[in-house]
Design a protein around this motif. Structure first.
Motif, PDB file in Angstrom:
ATOM      1  N   GLU A   1       8.378   4.250  13.534  1.00 19.71           N
ATOM      2  CA  GLU A   1       9.135   3.735  12.274  1.00 19.71           C
ATOM      3  C   GLU A   1       7.928   3.485  10.953  1.00 19.71           C
ATOM      4  OE1 GLU A   1      11.936   2.598  11.625  1.00 19.71           O
ATOM      5  OE2 GLU A   1      13.181   1.945  13.417  1.00 19.71           O
ATOM      6  N   LEU A   2       6.995   3.160  11.264  1.00 19.08           N
ATOM      7  CA  LEU A   2       5.775   2.898  10.235  1.00 19.08           C
ATOM      8  C   LEU A   2       5.463   4.377   9.776  1.00 19.08           C
ATOM      9  CD1 LEU A   2       3.485   0.371  11.820  1.00 19.08           C
ATOM     10  CD2 LEU A   2       5.147  -0.174   9.818  1.00 19.08           C
ATOM     11  N   LEU A   3       5.390   5.330  10.517  1.00 20.19           N
ATOM     12  CA  LEU A   3       4.883   6.619  10.065  1.00 20.19           C
ATOM     13  C   LEU A   3       6.029   7.290   9.153  1.00 20.19           C
ATOM     14  CD1 LEU A   3       3.226   8.209  12.982  1.00 20.19           C
ATOM     15  CD2 LEU A   3       2.017   7.453  10.789  1.00 20.19           C
ATOM     16  N   THR A   4       7.394   7.022   9.492  1.00 26.12           N
ATOM     17  CA  THR A   4       8.450   7.482   8.749  1.00 26.12           C
ATOM     18  C   THR A   4       8.435   6.673   7.419  1.00 26.12           C
ATOM     19  OG1 THR A   4       9.873   7.863  10.689  1.00 26.12           O
ATOM     20  CG2 THR A   4      10.932   7.752   8.600  1.00 26.12           C
ATOM     21  N   ASP A   5       8.150   5.342   7.228  1.00 25.51           N
ATOM     22  CA  ASP A   5       7.767   4.708   6.292  1.00 25.51           C
ATOM     23  C   ASP A   5       6.873   5.187   5.299  1.00 25.51           C
ATOM     24  OD1 ASP A   5       9.768   2.847   7.026  1.00 25.51           O
ATOM     25  OD2 ASP A   5       8.346   1.452   7.389  1.00 25.51           O
ATOM     26  N   LEU A   6       5.755   5.746   5.753  1.00 27.52           N
ATOM     27  CA  LEU A   6       4.575   6.156   5.235  1.00 27.52           C
ATOM     28  C   LEU A   6       5.042   7.914   4.752  1.00 27.52           C
ATOM     29  CD1 LEU A   6       1.661   6.241   4.208  1.00 27.52           C
ATOM     30  CD2 LEU A   6       0.906   6.870   6.602  1.00 27.52           C
ATOM     31  N   ALA A   7       5.630   8.536   5.704  1.00 29.73           N
ATOM     32  CA  ALA A   7       6.254   9.768   5.053  1.00 29.73           C
ATOM     33  C   ALA A   7       7.183   9.664   3.819  1.00 29.73           C
ATOM     34  CB  ALA A   7       6.959  10.628   6.236  1.00 29.73           C
TER      35      ALA A   7
ATOM     36  N   ALA B   1       3.063   6.151  -2.940  1.00 30.65           N
ATOM     37  CA  ALA B   1       4.272   6.631  -3.504  1.00 30.65           C
ATOM     38  C   ALA B   1       4.177   6.936  -5.022  1.00 30.65           C
ATOM     39  CB  ALA B   1       5.807   5.814  -3.062  1.00 30.65           C
ATOM     40  N   GLN B   2       3.460   6.187  -5.491  1.00 32.01           N
ATOM     41  CA  GLN B   2       3.510   6.363  -6.933  1.00 32.01           C
ATOM     42  C   GLN B   2       2.726   7.599  -7.723  1.00 32.01           C
ATOM     43  OE1 GLN B   2       1.499   2.561  -8.648  1.00 32.01           O
ATOM     44  NE2 GLN B   2       3.376   1.310  -8.200  1.00 32.01           N
TER      45      GLN B   2
ATOM     46  N   LEU C   1       0.778  -1.081  -0.049  1.00 32.30           N
ATOM     47  CA  LEU C   1       0.092   0.093   0.124  1.00 32.30           C
ATOM     48  C   LEU C   1       0.908   1.305   0.116  1.00 32.30           C
ATOM     49  CD1 LEU C   1      -2.778   1.412   0.100  1.00 32.30           C
ATOM     50  CD2 LEU C   1      -2.910   0.927   2.427  1.00 32.30           C
ATOM     51  N   PHE C   2       1.791   1.225   0.865  1.00 30.55           N
ATOM     52  CA  PHE C   2       3.023   2.241   0.812  1.00 30.55           C
ATOM     53  C   PHE C   2       3.372   2.652  -0.522  1.00 30.55           C
ATOM     54  CE2 PHE C   2       4.162   2.151   5.497  1.00 30.55           C
ATOM     55  CZ  PHE C   2       2.713   2.379   5.909  1.00 30.55           C
TER      56      PHE C   2
END
Length: 409
Positions: A72-78, A26-27, A21-22
Motif C-alpha cells: 500500500e505504501l509503495l503504491t502511494d509512493l509510486a 510528486a511536485q 514527503l510523498f
C-alpha cells in the motif's frame, strides 16, 4: 508468533507520517523524468524518515508493517513518482531476507542499520557472454581477506545504497552466494548509465566491483535466501504499476477538468461535462483502483510465507511459498494489462495537445511499459496455466543470460 515478527501496523498512521514527503516528491516528478535527475536527496529523506525500516519489527525500532501494508505504501509512493519504489526494490528485498533469516539467527545488527537509515541496492544481473545460469562475479579469499570482483548491470537502486546485495560465486568451492558489500569503498564503482525510455531515474546503472572487500559474515549461501524472493520482487513492481495507473488517471482528470477547448462533434458544450470524457476517466480511475487491490491481495500470500518461516512446519512453509509465487504471477498478468491499457487509453480524455512534450504525459505509458518488461509476462502466463491444468509447482528462481551452445547430432 512473537514480537520478533512484523504482523502489521496502523496503516493510516504510517500514511499520515509519510504523506507530506510523498507530496513533495510528486511536485518535481515530471521535471526529474524530463531531465533524468536522480532523486538522491529524496531517497535519503525517505531513509532518514524511517521509510526503509517500515517492515522491521517494532521490537527492533521499525514500524512492524505487514507486506500488504508495505505494498500500500509503495503504491502511494509510486503514485507520487514511480521511480522511487523501484529504486528501493533491492533495499526492501534485503530487508525481507533479513526478516526471514531472523527466524533462525538474530539479525539485530542489520535491523539497527535499517532503522538508522542505511539502504541496500541490487547487483545481480550480468550481460554479455555469460551463459544462462552462470555467474562471472567471484568471491575470493587471499590472506584471510575476502574480496568480490565482477560487473553487474541493471543495478537498480545501488547508486543510492550503503550496501550492495551482490549475487556471486565463491571461487574456493563454486557455491553461489550473496555477498553484502559496503558500497562506500574504493573497489566499488557505481555508474549512472541506464538509458531506458522509461523509469529514467531508478539508478539502474552498472556496478563494477574490483577487489571490493566483504566480511565473511556477510557472505551467505544463496540456498539460504528467502524462498519467496521472486514473488517479493514482483510485488514491488506490481505496486509500481498500480501507482502509475492511479497517477495517470488523476493527472488526466485534472487536465480534463481545466480544458476549455471542445470539439464540434463532442457530446457536451463544456469539456469537463462531456459524458464521454467522464467515461474515459472513470474507466482509468477504476483500473487504478483494481490494480492496487490486486497488488495488495497478492501480497497477503507473501506475508503468509514470511510468517510460515517462523512456524517450524516445512510442509506448510512450502505450500505458502508456492501460493506466494502463484499469487504474484497472477497479479502480474492482470496488472500488466490494466496499467498499459489505462496509461494509453486515458489519452482519449484529452485532445492532441496531450501529446505535447512539455506536459510529460507520455511518462505514464513509458514507465508502465518499462516496468512491464521485467520478468516477461508471457512466461508467467505459461507458469500459471501449467499450475492450473497440471498442478505443476512454479519455479522460485530463474536466470537470464546467453543461450547455451547445443551440439547437433
Amino acid at each position: 508468533m512473537t514480537d520478533q515478527t512484523s504482523t502489521g501496523a496502523d496503516l493510516e498512521e504510517l500514511r499520515a507520517r509519510f504523506r507530506p514527503l510523498f507530496e513533495r516528491i510528486a511536485q518535481g516528478a515530471a521535471e526529474r523524468d524530463a531531465s533524468r535527475e536522480l532523486p538522491r536527496e529524496l531517497i535519503r529523506e525517505l531513509a532518514d524518515a524511517g521509510f526503509g525500516a517500515v517492515r522491521v519489527p517494532r521490537s527492533h525500532g521499525g514500524a512492524g508493517a505487514s507486506l500488504p501494508q508495505l505494498i500500500e505504501l509503495l503504491t502511494d509512493l509510486a503514485a507520487a513518482d514511480s521511480n522511487l519504489p523501484q529504486a528501493l526494490r533491492g533495499h526492501f528485498a534485503l530487508v525481507e531476507d533479513r526478516l526471514v533469516a531472523h527466524a533462525h539467527a538474530d539479525q539485530s545488527v542489520w535491523f539497527e542499520r535499517f532503522v538508522a537509515g542505511q539502504l541496500g541496492g541490487n547487483a545481480w544481473t550480468e550481460i554479455g557472454a555469460v551463459e544462462v545460469g552462470d555467474v562471472g562475479t567471484k568471491v575470493r579469499e587471499s590472506d584471510g581477506v575476502l574480496t568480490v570482483s565482477g560487473t553487474k548491470y541493471y543495478s537498480t537502486g545501488s547508486i543510492f545504497a550503503d550496501w550492495l546485495d551482490v549475487f556471486a560465486q565463491r571461487e574456493s568451492d563454486g557455491v553461489r552466494v550473496i555477498a553484502l558489500v559496503p558500497a562506500d569503498q574504493p573497489g566499488v564503482a557505481l555508474l549512472d548509465d541506464w538509458d531506458g525510455f522509461g523509469q529514467r531515474t531508478t539508478g539502474s546503472g552498472t556496478t563494477v566491483l574490483t577487489d571490493a572487500r566483504v566480511e565473511a559474515s556477510d557472505v551467505i549461501d544463496f540456498s539460504e535466501r528467502f524462498r519467496y524472493q521472486t514473488a517479493f520482487y514482483q510485488l514491488v513492481l506490481l505496486a509500481t504499476l498500480a501507482g502509475i495507473a492511479e497517477n495517470a488517471a488523476a493527472e488526466f482528470a485534472a487536465q480534463a477538468q481545466r480544458r476549455t477547448r471542445v470539439y464540434s462533434h463532442g457530446a457536451g458544450d463544456v469539456w469537463n461535462q462531456d459524458p464521454l470524457i467522464h467515461q474515459v476517466i472513470g474507466k482509468a480511475t477504476a483500473q487504478g483502483f483494481a490494480a492496487r487491490a490486486v497488488a495488495v491481495r497478492a501480497a497477503q500470500a507473501a506475508q503468509d510465507a514470511y510468517l510460515a518461516a517462523f512456524a517450524d512446519d516445512e510442509a506448510a512453509e512450502r505450500d505458502a511459498n508456492i501460493r506466494a509465487e502463484l499469487d504474484s504471477a497472477q497479479g502480474q498478468i492482470v496488472i500488466t494489462a490494466i496499467a498499459q491499457e489505462a496509461t494509453s487509453h486515458v489519452f482519449d480524455a484529452l485532445g492532441a495537445s496531450a501529446a505535447g512534450g512539455g506536459k510529460q504525459l507520455d511518462r505514464f505509458w513509458r514507465n508502465a511499459r518499462t516496468v512491464s518488461s521485467h520478468n516477461p509476462v508471457v512466461f508467467k502466463e505459461r507458469i500459471v496455466g501449467d499450475w492450473a491444468i497440471n498442478g505443476t509447482e512454479p519455479p522460485y528462481v530463474w536466470a537470464i543470460g546467453a543461450q547455451r551452445a547445443t551440439t547437433a547430432g
